[in-house]
Design an enzyme around this catalytic site. Structure first.
Site, mmCIF file in Angstrom:
data_model
loop_
_atom_site.group_PDB
_atom_site.id
_atom_site.type_symbol
_atom_site.label_atom_id
_atom_site.label_comp_id
_atom_site.label_asym_id
_atom_site.label_seq_id
_atom_site.Cartn_x
_atom_site.Cartn_y
_atom_site.Cartn_z
ATOM 1 N NE ARG A 148 2.189 -8.079 9.757
ATOM 2 C CZ ARG A 148 2.287 -6.928 9.097
ATOM 3 N NH1 ARG A 148 3.312 -6.139 9.267
ATOM 4 N NH2 ARG A 148 1.350 -6.552 8.282
ATOM 5 C CD GLU A 183 -2.769 1.284 2.416
ATOM 6 O OE1 GLU A 183 -2.798 0.360 3.240
ATOM 7 O OE2 GLU A 183 -3.447 2.320 2.504
ATOM 8 C CE LYS A 241 3.297 0.134 4.828
ATOM 9 N NZ LYS A 241 2.288 0.141 3.782
HETATM 10 P P1 ATP Z 1 -0.274 -1.765 7.127
HETATM 11 O O1 ATP Z 1 -0.084 -1.984 8.581
HETATM 12 O O2 ATP Z 1 -0.454 -0.342 6.729
HETATM 13 O O3 ATP Z 1 -1.180 -2.739 6.443
HETATM 14 P P2 ATP Z 1 1.818 -3.303 6.033
HETATM 15 O O4 ATP Z 1 3.127 -3.318 6.751
HETATM 16 O O5 ATP Z 1 0.955 -4.495 6.006
HETATM 17 O O6 ATP Z 1 1.130 -2.036 6.571
HETATM 18 P P3 ATP Z 1 1.642 -3.246 3.171
HETATM 19 O O7 ATP Z 1 2.044 -2.177 2.237
HETATM 20 O O8 ATP Z 1 0.220 -3.651 3.193
HETATM 21 O O9 ATP Z 1 2.110 -2.788 4.587
HETATM 22 O O10 ATP Z 1 2.567 -4.506 2.968
HETATM 23 C C1 ATP Z 1 2.831 -5.070 1.725
HETATM 24 C C2 ATP Z 1 3.175 -6.515 1.879
HETATM 25 O O11 ATP Z 1 4.281 -6.686 2.755
HETATM 26 C C3 ATP Z 1 2.018 -7.277 2.480
HETATM 27 O O12 ATP Z 1 1.838 -8.449 1.738
HETATM 28 C C4 ATP Z 1 2.442 -7.567 3.873
HETATM 29 O O13 ATP Z 1 1.903 -8.754 4.328
HETATM 30 C C5 ATP Z 1 3.974 -7.628 3.749
HETATM 31 N N1 ATP Z 1 4.592 -7.240 5.011
HETATM 32 C C6 ATP Z 1 4.393 -6.092 5.699
HETATM 33 N N2 ATP Z 1 5.076 -6.097 6.848
HETATM 34 C C7 ATP Z 1 5.752 -7.267 6.897
HETATM 35 C C8 ATP Z 1 6.640 -7.878 7.849
HETATM 36 N N3 ATP Z 1 6.972 -7.271 8.989
HETATM 37 N N4 ATP Z 1 7.131 -9.094 7.559
HETATM 38 C C9 ATP Z 1 6.808 -9.714 6.412
HETATM 39 N N5 ATP Z 1 5.982 -9.207 5.485
HETATM 40 C C10 ATP Z 1 5.450 -7.996 5.712
HETATM 41 MG MG MG Z 2 -1.093 -4.237 4.857
#
Ligand code: ATP
Ligand code: MG
Length: 577
Positions: free
Chosen positions: A269, A44, A279
């Protein structure tokens, strides 16, 4: 000057297949998707990518690479308020830097708004969706909770005709934000809260960074995500564990629409000690001015890590080493630092820099004379080549390397003691000059042994200490920024009651040293280039604040894990039990 390029083989280490590879291989065997592997990375654009995203990127692109498939970059831009082109550009830059390429497969959820709108109408016509006119708070109240079943909204049984009419007028902009939403008619009694008639479309009179003012209704992530994957023909939709409870909902939509159905597989994660990876929190650090920006070298963002001097290969190796699992866990940030050291040890040329200079005068070296000492870029591997380092009567050594009144076992410089200057000579301290006002040592006087030129012991006599140095007249003045962990609590958010997670900040995460001196070969060092300063650590030339002839260096990591020492000491000091 050319920096020797080095590859390291750590990324090709063989390891057993993980559960995602097993799942993909099973699908390839059974021909489930016609032998195709198509993945996507779906960020996002509401912030910068961080090391957690790197794990997802390595997995999404890595699986496509491994099985000869494709990986799309898809921006999940369904939320016009929070998103921005700045983030789109940074995300693209960071993925490329990490070493992955999406070719021409750059997509946006907003590309599919028309299709999603059509499908929403289809679900309304089939009796699977309805326009609800409860407020946001009322919807939450009616939905119940884990212990209390949901209740039907009084609008749940509107006729198809009424739903269609209201939905079209929502789209036409007849209603203010929040007046109505479109909800899926799922199961208000489900134990899975996500299935209690999730909201699919909401009214938001906002300008979108791509579609402008064309839309005033926007799909929720829940409604958009699975359909976007389907439209793109994704075969393996890899996502983090929090989406496990959303899977039945994605299945529900795809089955009712009767469209291509990807296989979703969840993984844990990445969480790191001494680090925040939310974020929202990272944005707060930027907004509050705790750090200088998203690319502050203390940030766990890819932009921050890059600016700090972390090589992308080290991040890939780290992601490979931590693997993927089904259970949430916390990885020691020391493991990331280890991967960084390992790569830099194999790739960064060794040079000399003095961070806190102390003047040394070699009394028996002729004034005005200069000679060039041959200094290899790697002490053991001659293939790295060497450079010439000028040597003259006045030098700088590290202030810490001299003690007027040394403790026992001091192997560095002190009155009457002899040390080796790396690649230059042996020299003995013959005197000290103090500032008459403060008593501070301002200059050390020495005599060199001419026969030790090059730094070799001429008669086999033992000299334990070896110091780095620069020639005062030739050295380049530099600023050096010593970075350390941003937080000094392993879980920065685990704070005592009444305290803020910001109280976990490490007040010593940045020390700026000015008036440092680096050897002249670094005068033209390219911004972003990485070096080992002998005995001090790994440093890179800052890409933003360096000027020609006035480099700024960022410390990437120390040579050894100093935190492990501190933690061991603290554990040892802790009372038993
Ligand atoms: P939000 O909390 O705003 O949803 P997010 O960290 O999930 O933020 P995204 O931009 O939706 O951000 O993440 C893009 C991709 O990265 C998603 O598929 C998410 O699952 C993956 N992702 C985000 N944070 C992690 C993490 N800490 N470890 C592994 N994958 C991650
Ligand atoms: Mg997300």
């Amino acid at each position: 000057m050319d920096k020797p390029a080095r590859e390291n083989g750590q990324e090709t280490e063989a390891r057993p297949a993980h559960f995602i590879e097993e799942a993909i291989e099973e699908d390839l065997r059974t021909g489930r998707f016609g032998g195709r592997v198509a993945t996507r990375f779906p960020p996002e654009p509401n912030g910068y990518l961080h090391i957690g995203h790197a794990k997802a990127i390595c997995l999404d692109f890595g699986m496509a690479q491994k099985y000869g498939g494709t990986c799309n970059l898809r921006f999940d831009d369904t939320n016009p308020g929070a998103e921005d082109v700045e983030y789109v550009e940074s995300i693209k830059e960071d993925i490329r830097w990490l070493g992955f390429d999406w070719g021409d497969r750059e997509y946006y959820a907003s590309d599919y708004f028309d299709q999603l709108y059509e499908w929403a109408e289809q679900l309304i016509r089939d009796g699977h969706a309805y326009v609800d006119s409860l407020s946001e708070d009322e919807i939450r109240e009616y939905r119940g909770n884990y212990y209390r079943k949901g209740r039907e909204s009084p609008y749940r049984n509107r006729s198809v005709a009424e739903n269609l009419d209201l939905f079209r007028r929502m789209r036409a902009g007849e209603f203010p934000d929040g007046a109505h939403v479109l909800r899926a008619k799922m199961d208000l009694e489900s134990q899975n809260m996500n299935l209690r008639d999730p909201v699919m479309v909401r009214i938001r009179h906002a300008t979108h960074h791509r579609t402008g003012d064309r839309w005033c209704v926007y799909p929720t992530y829940d409604w958009a995500h699975g359909q976007c994957d389907s439209i793109e023909g994704i075969t393996h939709s890899l996502c983090t564990l929090e989406f496990e409870n959303h899977r039945p909902l994605y299945d529900w939509f795809l089955d009712r629409l009767g469209v291509h159905h990807p296989r979703q597989i969840e993984f844990a994660r990445l969480n790191l000690t001494y680090t925040v990876l939310s974020k929202r929190r990272l944005a707060e650090l930027v907004q509050e001015g705790v750090v200088s920006g998203w690319d502050d070298p203390r940030m766990p963002t890819l932009a921050g890590l890059r600016r700090r001097g972390v090589p992308p290969e080290a991040i890939r190796a780290f992601c490979d080493r931590i693997g993927v699992a089904k259970n949430d866990s916390i990885v020691d940030v020391g493991l990331l630092e280890h991967a960084i050291r390992e790569h830099l040890n194999a790739t960064a040329p060794r040079v000399m820099a003095v961070l806190r200079p102390l003047r040394v005068v070699i009394e028996n070296y002729p004034e005005g004379q200069v000679e060039e000492m041959d200094a290899p870029f790697h002490p053991e591997d001659p293939s790295w080549g060497s450079r010439k380092v000028p040597f003259s009567r006045v030098l700088y050594i590290e202030r810490d390397d001299f003690r007027e009144d040394p403790p026992p076992k001091w192997h560095r410089l002190a009155p009457g003691r002899e040390v080796r200057l790396r690649y230059a000579c042996l020299m003995r301290c013959t005197g000290v000059t103090h500032d008459p006002a403060t008593g501070e040592v301002v200059e050390v006087r020495c005599q060199w042994d001419e026969a030790s030129r090059g730094g070799h012991s001429p008669d086999g006599r033992r000299v334990k200490g070896t110091l780095h140095w620069v020639s005062a007249a030739h050295a380049v003045e530099a600023e050096v920024r010593l970075y350390d962990r941003l937080f000094n609590r392993a879980d920065p958010t685990d704070v005592p009651e009444g305290a803020s997670w910001l109280d976990s900040l490490n007040p010593e995460s940045l020390t700026v040293l000015t008036g440092c001196r680096v050897e002249p070969s670094l005068a033209g060092a390219a911004p972003g280039s990485r070096w080992q300063f002998e005995r001090l650590g790994y440093f890179c030339v800052d890409t933003k604040d360096s000027a020609p002839g006035r480099p700024v260096f960022n410390r990437t990591v120390t040579l050894k894990d100093t935190w492990a020492r501190i933690e061991r000491a603290m554990t040892a000091a802790a009372p038993e039990g």
